[in-house]
Motif scaffolding. Structure first.
Motif, PDB file in Angstrom:
ATOM      1  N   PHE A  16       0.892  -1.160  -0.116  1.00  0.00           N
ATOM      2  CA  PHE A  16       0.053  -0.007   0.072  1.00  0.00           C
ATOM      3  C   PHE A  16       0.816   1.386   0.107  1.00  0.00           C
ATOM      4  O   PHE A  16       1.950   1.116   0.540  1.00  0.00           O
ATOM      5  CB  PHE A  16      -0.865   0.057   1.156  1.00  0.00           C
ATOM      6  N   ASP A  17       0.472   2.297  -0.669  1.00  0.00           N
ATOM      7  CA  ASP A  17       0.987   3.669  -0.602  1.00  0.00           C
ATOM      8  C   ASP A  17       0.589   4.161   0.833  1.00  0.00           C
ATOM      9  O   ASP A  17      -0.606   3.975   0.967  1.00  0.00           O
ATOM     10  CB  ASP A  17       0.683   4.404  -1.848  1.00  0.00           C
ATOM     11  N   LEU A  18       1.286   4.960   1.340  1.00  0.00           N
ATOM     12  CA  LEU A  18       0.819   5.809   2.595  1.00  0.00           C
ATOM     13  C   LEU A  18       1.098   7.079   2.509  1.00  0.00           C
ATOM     14  O   LEU A  18       2.162   7.626   2.266  1.00  0.00           O
ATOM     15  CB  LEU A  18       1.739   5.287   3.587  1.00  0.00           C
ATOM     16  N   SER A  19       0.127   7.923   2.918  1.00  0.00           N
ATOM     17  CA  SER A  19       0.550   9.271   3.136  1.00  0.00           C
ATOM     18  C   SER A  19       0.018   9.646   4.486  1.00  0.00           C
ATOM     19  O   SER A  19      -0.815   9.003   5.144  1.00  0.00           O
ATOM     20  CB  SER A  19      -0.767  10.203   2.316  1.00  0.00           C
ATOM     21  N   VAL A  20       0.839  10.603   5.102  1.00  0.00           N
ATOM     22  CA  VAL A  20       0.732  10.979   6.614  1.00  0.00           C
ATOM     23  C   VAL A  20       0.624  12.583   6.748  1.00  0.00           C
ATOM     24  O   VAL A  20       1.131  13.158   6.263  1.00  0.00           O
ATOM     25  CB  VAL A  20       2.102  10.440   7.328  1.00  0.00           C
ATOM     26  N   SER A  21      -0.324  12.695   7.572  1.00  0.00           N
ATOM     27  CA  SER A  21      -0.485  14.300   8.066  1.00  0.00           C
ATOM     28  C   SER A  21      -0.877  14.214   9.443  1.00  0.00           C
ATOM     29  O   SER A  21      -1.961  13.837  10.153  1.00  0.00           O
ATOM     30  CB  SER A  21      -1.663  14.790   7.311  1.00  0.00           C
ATOM     31  N   ASP A  22       0.115  14.737  10.156  1.00  0.00           N
ATOM     32  CA  ASP A  22       0.192  14.737  11.777  1.00  0.00           C
ATOM     33  C   ASP A  22      -0.036  13.130  12.126  1.00  0.00           C
ATOM     34  O   ASP A  22       0.595  12.442  12.114  1.00  0.00           O
ATOM     35  CB  ASP A  22      -0.843  15.625  12.425  1.00  0.00           C
ATOM     36  N   THR A  23      -1.583  12.855  12.524  1.00  0.00           N
ATOM     37  CA  THR A  23      -1.681  11.508  13.347  1.00  0.00           C
ATOM     38  C   THR A  23      -2.705  10.934  12.191  1.00  0.00           C
ATOM     39  O   THR A  23      -3.530   9.877  12.629  1.00  0.00           O
ATOM     40  CB  THR A  23      -2.454  11.587  14.651  1.00  0.00           C
ATOM     41  N   THR A  67      -3.479   3.442   0.180  1.00  0.00           N
ATOM     42  CA  THR A  67      -3.888   3.140  -1.083  1.00  0.00           C
ATOM     43  C   THR A  67      -3.066   1.985  -1.598  1.00  0.00           C
ATOM     44  O   THR A  67      -2.146   2.044  -1.686  1.00  0.00           O
ATOM     45  CB  THR A  67      -3.771   4.492  -2.086  1.00  0.00           C
ATOM     46  N   VAL A  68      -4.043   0.998  -2.049  1.00  0.00           N
ATOM     47  CA  VAL A  68      -3.371  -0.301  -2.618  1.00  0.00           C
ATOM     48  C   VAL A  68      -2.493  -0.006  -3.804  1.00  0.00           C
ATOM     49  O   VAL A  68      -2.958   0.664  -4.628  1.00  0.00           O
ATOM     50  CB  VAL A  68      -4.494  -1.359  -2.855  1.00  0.00           C
ATOM     51  N   ASN A  69      -1.382  -0.682  -3.582  1.00  0.00           N
ATOM     52  CA  ASN A  69      -0.480  -0.818  -4.834  1.00  0.00           C
ATOM     53  C   ASN A  69      -1.173  -1.401  -6.032  1.00  0.00           C
ATOM     54  O   ASN A  69      -1.122  -2.645  -5.965  1.00  0.00           O
ATOM     55  CB  ASN A  69       0.880  -1.294  -4.486  1.00  0.00           C
ATOM     56  N   ALA A  70      -1.285  -1.194  -7.024  1.00  0.00           N
ATOM     57  CA  ALA A  70      -2.050  -1.759  -8.310  1.00  0.00           C
ATOM     58  C   ALA A  70      -1.238  -2.734  -8.631  1.00  0.00           C
ATOM     59  O   ALA A  70      -1.691  -3.908  -9.184  1.00  0.00           O
ATOM     60  CB  ALA A  70      -2.078  -0.789  -9.334  1.00  0.00           C
ATOM     61  N   ASP A  71       0.340  -2.996  -8.329  1.00  0.00           N
ATOM     62  CA  ASP A  71       1.013  -3.968  -8.846  1.00  0.00           C
ATOM     63  C   ASP A  71       0.658  -5.313  -8.150  1.00  0.00           C
ATOM     64  O   ASP A  71       0.888  -6.474  -8.676  1.00  0.00           O
ATOM     65  CB  ASP A  71       2.291  -3.569  -8.805  1.00  0.00           C
ATOM     66  N   TYR A  72       0.289  -5.115  -6.905  1.00  0.00           N
ATOM     67  CA  TYR A  72       0.199  -6.283  -6.112  1.00  0.00           C
ATOM     68  C   TYR A  72      -1.433  -6.556  -5.514  1.00  0.00           C
ATOM     69  O   TYR A  72      -1.867  -7.380  -4.658  1.00  0.00           O
ATOM     70  CB  TYR A  72       0.857  -5.989  -4.925  1.00  0.00           C
TER      71      TYR A  72
END
Length: 500
Positions: free
Chosen positions: A60-67, A72-77
């Motif tokens: 999964f891709d990950l975006s972080v903002s404070d807490t 978002t799932v990685n399309a390749d897997y």
């Protein structure tokens, strides 16, 4: 005045531009800091990463903002993740995330997902996000500048798939591996040995998981020292040729015979190729198996007599991994005797026998240890008919004049069956104890007292002749008496003739 105001305006504009540029740079810098992190992978206790490869998959891709975190799932897997979770391939990123979130309080469930995904990816040949390539003698590896995300970490070549899951959501993140690299453990049925004794060797291993590998190498190599020879069985039947049969068994199952190959000087190197056997027994992966074979102690055995085994394995036949050798030490010990008179003069010609129990020693019977050799130097030899050991006149600067090699640790009784001419032999057996204190260390005691130099001192005494009856002393007195009587008789006859 107008010029001054214009100058101030220009300066303020320049300052504002600089501030904005700095702010943008800072924001960009912060954004870069947020995007990537380093993942340090540590080996589990008691293992090594030598020869191993670590692969990471960003699930999964990950975006972080404070807490706040957004995955978002990685399309390749995506398809492989859905399959491992038991969901439809049409499942949305949110549905996949929610399913994984259900395992938060279910360690076995999340571990099963990790292992199932790994197996599916390996079988499908799915490319990893990043790889360490084959590693050297290290205990950790750092993946630098990984995009923030939810990663699966897989160590190749382990006994069984035990992948780890970790979120890279900071500058530095650490994960501890769970899998263990294949290894073998070798043991012997004896800790010390006697020349002529047959030693049973057992190697234990675990059938590794070869999921996803088209090829897999698994070879056991065993090397004997000069003091050991491979034999066919526990009774010591001599081995002929280079094809050598060993016994292989999974758990408590039925043993089967596998052919190993002997090579090297006097065929003391064994190679057992179990590659195909391992692949054919994947239904028993993770289970323990044993290999059994035999070696006989020969006349060249010394205290350092040992053998070592190591494992060669890997999914690339041209680039395999070799484990550290597992060595088994089965020492055999010498018995050294210093035979002297009471003045510390070495005595030749004393004959000794060595017994394994006190009853036979007191009887001085024919159950002594059999030996071969001469001139003060002997070795244990069960095939010999000789039991006598004779001391020599010199010690060759070694401190003893009788040497016997090839004894196991234990109690023995030394009996002098014949003393040197002119000396009295021992009247009782001498108890000798050999004790193992380390792989190459031992101690010797005589009648309970420790011999610091490991030499048994035996002294013989001699004496003057004892008086005898009917000796020359009585004869001389008789002769003298006869002579005196004859003298008196002659004198008496002469005296009577003169008076006549």
């Amino acid at each position: 005045m107008r010029k001054v105001k214009n100058s101030i305006k220009k300066m303020m504009a320049l300052c504002l531009a600089a501030i904005m540029t700095l702010a943008m740079a800072t924001t960009a810098f912060a954004a870069d800091r947020i995007k990537t992190g380093n993942l340090t992978v540590n080996v589990n206790e008691g293992n090594t990463l030598k020869g191993q490869t670590i692969k990471v998959y960003k699930l999964f891709d990950l975006s972080v903002s404070d807490t706040h975190y957004a995955y978002t799932v990685n399309a390749d897997y995506k398809n492989a993740i859905a399959t491992a979770l038991g969901l439809s391939k049409e499942a949305t990123s949110e549905q996949l995330y929610n399913k994984l979130a259900e395992y938060k309080e279910n360690p076995s469930g999340i571990q099963k997902f990790a292992n199932d995904f790994t197996a599916a990816a390996l079988k499908a040949g799915t490319a990893e996000t990043r790889t360490s390539r084959k590693l050297g003698e290290v205990t950790e590896y750092k993946f630098e500048n990984l995009d923030y995300g939810y990663y699966l970490v897989y160590q190749t070549g382990t006994k069984e798939i035990q992948s780890s899951l970790v979120s890279v959501d900071d500058v530095d993140v650490t994960v501890n591996l769970k899998g263990q690299a294949p290894s073998i453990d070798k043991t012997a049925n004896a800790t010390t040995v006697e020349i002529g004794q047959v030693v049973t060797y057992t190697i234990k291993g675990t059938i590794p998981d070869t999921t996803g590998y088209d090829k897999y190498t698994y070879k056991i190599h065993d090397t004997l020292t000069e003091g050991l020879d491979f034999v066919k069985d526990a009774v010591g039947t001599a081995q002929e040729g280079t094809s050598y049969n060993v016994s292989v068994k999974i758990g408590e199952g039925q043993a089967e015979t596998k052919a190993a190959t002997l090579s090297g000087e006097n065929n003391r190197i064994m190679t057992l190729d179990l590659s195909e056997w391992i692949r054919n027994n994947q239904n028993s992966k993770g289970q323990e198996f044993t290999v059994t074979y035999y070696a006989k102690v020969n006349a060249d055995a010394v205290v350092q007599t040992n053998n070592s085994a190591h494992l060669e394995y890997g999914n690339d036949p041209e680039n395999t991994t070799t484990t550290t050798s597992d060595e088994v030490v089965t020492p055999t010990y010498p018995l050294d005797v210093r035979k002297t008179d009471t003045k510390e003069t070495l005595l030749a010609g004393a004959v000794f026998r060595l017994y394994k129990n006190e009853t036979d020693a007191n009887a001085a019977n024919e159950k002594a240890i059999k030996v071969t050799g001469s001139d003060g130097s002997y070795v244990v030899d069960p095939t010999s008919s000789n039991m006598d050991m004779t001391t020599k006149a010199t010690d060759d600067s070694k401190g003893y004049n009788l040497h016997l090699n090839g004894l196991a640790a234990g109690d023995y009784w030394l009996v002098e069956t014949q003393a040197p001419d002119g000396y009295n032999k021992l009247t009782a057996p001498v108890k000798v104890t050999i004790t193992k204190t380390g792989d190459t260390e031992w101690k010797i005691s005589k009648d309970g007292g420790n011999e610091e130099d490991k030499i048994i001192d035996i002294k013989n005494s001699s004496g003057t002749l004892l008086p005898e009856t009917g000796g020359m002393g009585t004869v001389i007195f008789t002769v003298i008496a006869v002579v005196m009587i004859l003298g008196i008789a002659v004198s008496f006859v002469i005296s009577r003739r003169k008076r006549a």
